[in-house]
Design a protein around this motif. Structure first.
Motif, mmCIF file in Angstrom:
data_model
loop_
_atom_site.group_PDB
_atom_site.id
_atom_site.type_symbol
_atom_site.label_atom_id
_atom_site.label_comp_id
_atom_site.label_asym_id
_atom_site.label_seq_id
_atom_site.Cartn_x
_atom_site.Cartn_y
_atom_site.Cartn_z
ATOM 1 N N PHE A 198 -3.444 -6.525 1.300
ATOM 2 C CA PHE A 198 -3.040 -6.032 2.481
ATOM 3 C C PHE A 198 -3.933 -4.571 2.604
ATOM 4 O O PHE A 198 -4.407 -4.509 3.900
ATOM 5 C CB PHE A 198 -1.336 -5.472 2.480
ATOM 6 C CG PHE A 198 -1.201 -4.639 3.687
ATOM 7 C CD1 PHE A 198 -1.059 -5.483 4.820
ATOM 8 C CD2 PHE A 198 -0.497 -3.269 3.229
ATOM 9 C CE1 PHE A 198 -0.632 -4.499 5.995
ATOM 10 C CE2 PHE A 198 -0.021 -2.728 4.488
ATOM 11 C CZ PHE A 198 -0.223 -3.173 5.810
ATOM 12 N N ALA A 199 -4.485 -4.066 1.484
ATOM 13 C CA ALA A 199 -5.447 -2.961 1.755
ATOM 14 C C ALA A 199 -6.719 -3.485 2.215
ATOM 15 O O ALA A 199 -7.181 -2.844 3.173
ATOM 16 C CB ALA A 199 -5.616 -2.242 0.335
ATOM 17 N N SER A 200 -7.015 -4.532 2.007
ATOM 18 C CA SER A 200 -8.254 -5.186 2.397
ATOM 19 C C SER A 200 -7.968 -5.584 4.029
ATOM 20 O O SER A 200 -8.909 -5.390 4.747
ATOM 21 C CB SER A 200 -8.616 -6.672 1.865
ATOM 22 O OG SER A 200 -9.679 -7.179 2.175
ATOM 23 N N ASP A 201 -6.948 -6.060 4.576
ATOM 24 C CA ASP A 201 -6.557 -6.502 5.833
ATOM 25 C C ASP A 201 -6.439 -5.179 6.536
ATOM 26 O O ASP A 201 -6.894 -5.244 7.772
ATOM 27 C CB ASP A 201 -5.094 -7.108 5.856
ATOM 28 C CG ASP A 201 -5.038 -8.585 5.462
ATOM 29 O OD1 ASP A 201 -6.238 -9.326 5.144
ATOM 30 O OD2 ASP A 201 -4.008 -8.951 5.015
ATOM 31 N N LEU A 202 -6.218 -4.223 6.307
ATOM 32 C CA LEU A 202 -6.021 -2.685 6.783
ATOM 33 C C LEU A 202 -7.533 -2.239 6.942
ATOM 34 O O LEU A 202 -7.777 -1.881 8.257
ATOM 35 C CB LEU A 202 -5.151 -1.647 6.208
ATOM 36 C CG LEU A 202 -3.809 -1.679 6.286
ATOM 37 C CD1 LEU A 202 -3.200 -0.658 5.337
ATOM 38 C CD2 LEU A 202 -3.363 -1.471 7.539
ATOM 39 N N PHE A 203 -8.262 -2.339 6.053
ATOM 40 C CA PHE A 203 -9.535 -2.024 6.087
ATOM 41 C C PHE A 203 -10.375 -2.673 7.273
ATOM 42 O O PHE A 203 -11.101 -2.020 8.168
ATOM 43 C CB PHE A 203 -10.467 -1.780 4.719
ATOM 44 C CG PHE A 203 -11.816 -1.497 4.944
ATOM 45 C CD1 PHE A 203 -12.098 -0.240 5.407
ATOM 46 C CD2 PHE A 203 -13.010 -2.450 4.708
ATOM 47 C CE1 PHE A 203 -13.415 0.045 5.480
ATOM 48 C CE2 PHE A 203 -14.301 -2.153 4.635
ATOM 49 C CZ PHE A 203 -14.515 -0.771 5.130
ATOM 50 N N LYS A 204 -10.053 -4.178 7.400
ATOM 51 C CA LYS A 204 -10.771 -4.921 8.136
ATOM 52 C C LYS A 204 -10.356 -4.605 9.809
ATOM 53 O O LYS A 204 -11.071 -4.624 10.752
ATOM 54 C CB LYS A 204 -10.547 -6.506 8.014
ATOM 55 C CG LYS A 204 -10.920 -7.139 6.684
ATOM 56 C CD LYS A 204 -10.706 -8.468 6.269
ATOM 57 C CE LYS A 204 -11.022 -9.072 5.048
ATOM 58 N NZ LYS A 204 -10.374 -10.095 4.674
ATOM 59 N N MET A 205 -8.910 -4.077 9.668
ATOM 60 C CA MET A 205 -8.470 -3.979 11.175
ATOM 61 C C MET A 205 -9.244 -2.803 11.745
ATOM 62 O O MET A 205 -9.805 -2.693 12.658
ATOM 63 C CB MET A 205 -6.854 -3.542 11.099
ATOM 64 C CG MET A 205 -6.098 -3.077 12.554
ATOM 65 S SD MET A 205 -4.575 -2.446 12.035
ATOM 66 C CE MET A 205 -5.030 -0.882 11.519
ATOM 67 N N TYR A 206 -9.449 -1.524 10.899
ATOM 68 C CA TYR A 206 -10.144 -0.474 11.275
ATOM 69 C C TYR A 206 -11.840 -0.794 11.636
ATOM 70 O O TYR A 206 -12.216 -0.233 12.379
ATOM 71 C CB TYR A 206 -10.066 0.643 10.103
ATOM 72 C CG TYR A 206 -8.683 1.226 10.164
ATOM 73 C CD1 TYR A 206 -7.919 1.761 11.095
ATOM 74 C CD2 TYR A 206 -7.955 1.264 8.573
ATOM 75 C CE1 TYR A 206 -6.704 2.361 10.910
ATOM 76 C CE2 TYR A 206 -6.653 1.740 8.549
ATOM 77 C CZ TYR A 206 -6.161 2.337 9.696
ATOM 78 O OH TYR A 206 -4.758 2.660 9.307
#
Length: 357
Positions: free
Chosen positions: A127-135
């Motif tokens: 999920f941390a990776s998904d958030l970074f991709k979103m930003y």
């Protein structure tokens, strides 16, 4: 109602600046600073003058309306004018209130964003990776410049921690409400029985401090060097290139080991350290200033749960403003990020307006 003294201060300040700017003895640096102030006041001065003259104009119109000597047509015209005047005054009051909201000095700065996997093991790191991709996607759409400072990967493409700087126009004002705990509810790929798991990641957004903002004395730093290590403790290189910097007065510690060069690691570490100290000082000032009133939005509290991403129901909910958007997929693609930020900004503005009453 806005206190008349505050409105009078706007008019007085505008007049003083006008005189100062017409002076031949003013130096270039001061001229630029005062020109900016004067320009800001120019946009509101007309509303300030109208707001102050409202009561007198209103009284004059009311006299016409109640005067028995006034003819019918005059009374009707006065009533229409009074109605228009009151509408205009309400609009002027709103504009003045927004202008009088204290400005956040950091809003125009670039930002450093730190994302860390929280509770939930592997799923939290994914999920941390998904958030970074979103930003990253938001940055691409907005033509912001995202630069990776450090990254620590976990298994299956997840992230234990990632730190990046984001540069552009008014970056901190756009991202400051992202600080806090982001919770995710979804069925992991490894889940065979289709159960929804809950995990979390923590986001911290700091205004990027320049050297002029924070002066760090060498005597206040303890710098330790050590050998960089990769997954499972294996050595990445054979030199002591990793750096741990401790700011002794605040106890803030930054470790940096992504670069092969000790000098580059130290530069990156100091960049993060400067921003963390700057934010530490800002929060200390804000707490002293508003002990009696804690803002629900933008407190920067990293332990506060701010948002839930529910994948089975396709929704994202911001708990601070009770806003739910049933467009989770678009949100994760950076498509409707602005919608969330605009709502958070408006609510924060309303909180500040209440303080002016």
């Amino acid at each position: 109602m806005i206190p008349k003294e505050k409105v009078k201060d706007i008019i007085t300040k505008h007049g003083v600046l006008e005189k100062e700017l017409s002076s031949v003895s003013i130096n270039k640096k001061l001229f630029a600073q005062k020109s900016k102030e004067y320009s800001d006041l120019n946009g509101i001065i007309e509303y300030a003058k109208e707001y102050l003259s409202f009561e007198n104009t209103k009284t004059d119109l009311e006299k016409i309306i109640v005067d028995h000597n006034s003819d019918k047509e005059m009374i009707e015209l006065a009533k229409i004018e009074l109605n228009q005047l009151e509408t205009k005054n309400n609009n002027n009051e709103k504009k003045l209130k927004v202008f009088l909201i204290p400005k956040d000095e950091a809003d125009k700065k670039n930002a450093i964003i730190e994302i860390r996997a929280g509770t939930g093991g592997l799923e939290a790191s994914l999920f941390a990776s998904d958030l970074f991709k979103m930003y990253e996607k938001v940055s691409n759409k907005k033509k912001w410049e995202l630069e990776l400072i450090s990254i620590s990967k976990s298994d299956a493409g997840g992230l234990k921690e990632v730190i990046a700087s984001i540069k552009g126009r008014n970056i901190y004002s756009s991202l400051k409400y992202e600080s806090g705990v982001h919770r995710v509810q979804r069925v992991p790929d490894t889940e065979t029985q289709g159960r929804v798991h809950t995990s979390a990641a923590t986001v911290a957004v700091l205004p990027e401090a320049e050297e002029v903002d924070i002066k760090i004395e060498d005597k206040d730093l303890r710098i330790d060097v050590f050998r960089s290590s990769g997954p499972g403790g294996q050595s990445v290189n054979t030199t002591d290139s990793a750096v741990r910097i401790t700011h002794i007065p605040t106890g803030i510690v930054v470790s940096q080991q992504d670069e092969k060069s000790q000098i580059r690691n130290k530069e990156k570490g100091l960049k993060i350290l400067r921003s963390r100290i700057y934010e530490f000082e800002r929060q200390k000032r804000d707490e002293e200033r508003s002990k009696d009133r804690k803002s629900k939005i933008g407190t920067g509290d990293r332990s506060e749960r701010i948002r839930t991403y529910n994948f089975p129901q396709g929704r994202v909910t911001d708990h601070r403003i009770n806003l739910t958007l049933h467009k989770l997929e678009e949100f994760m693609e950076g498509e409707i990020f602005d919608e969330m930020i605009e709502n958070l900004s408006l609510m924060a503005q309303e909180e500040e307006l209440k303080k002016l009453k």
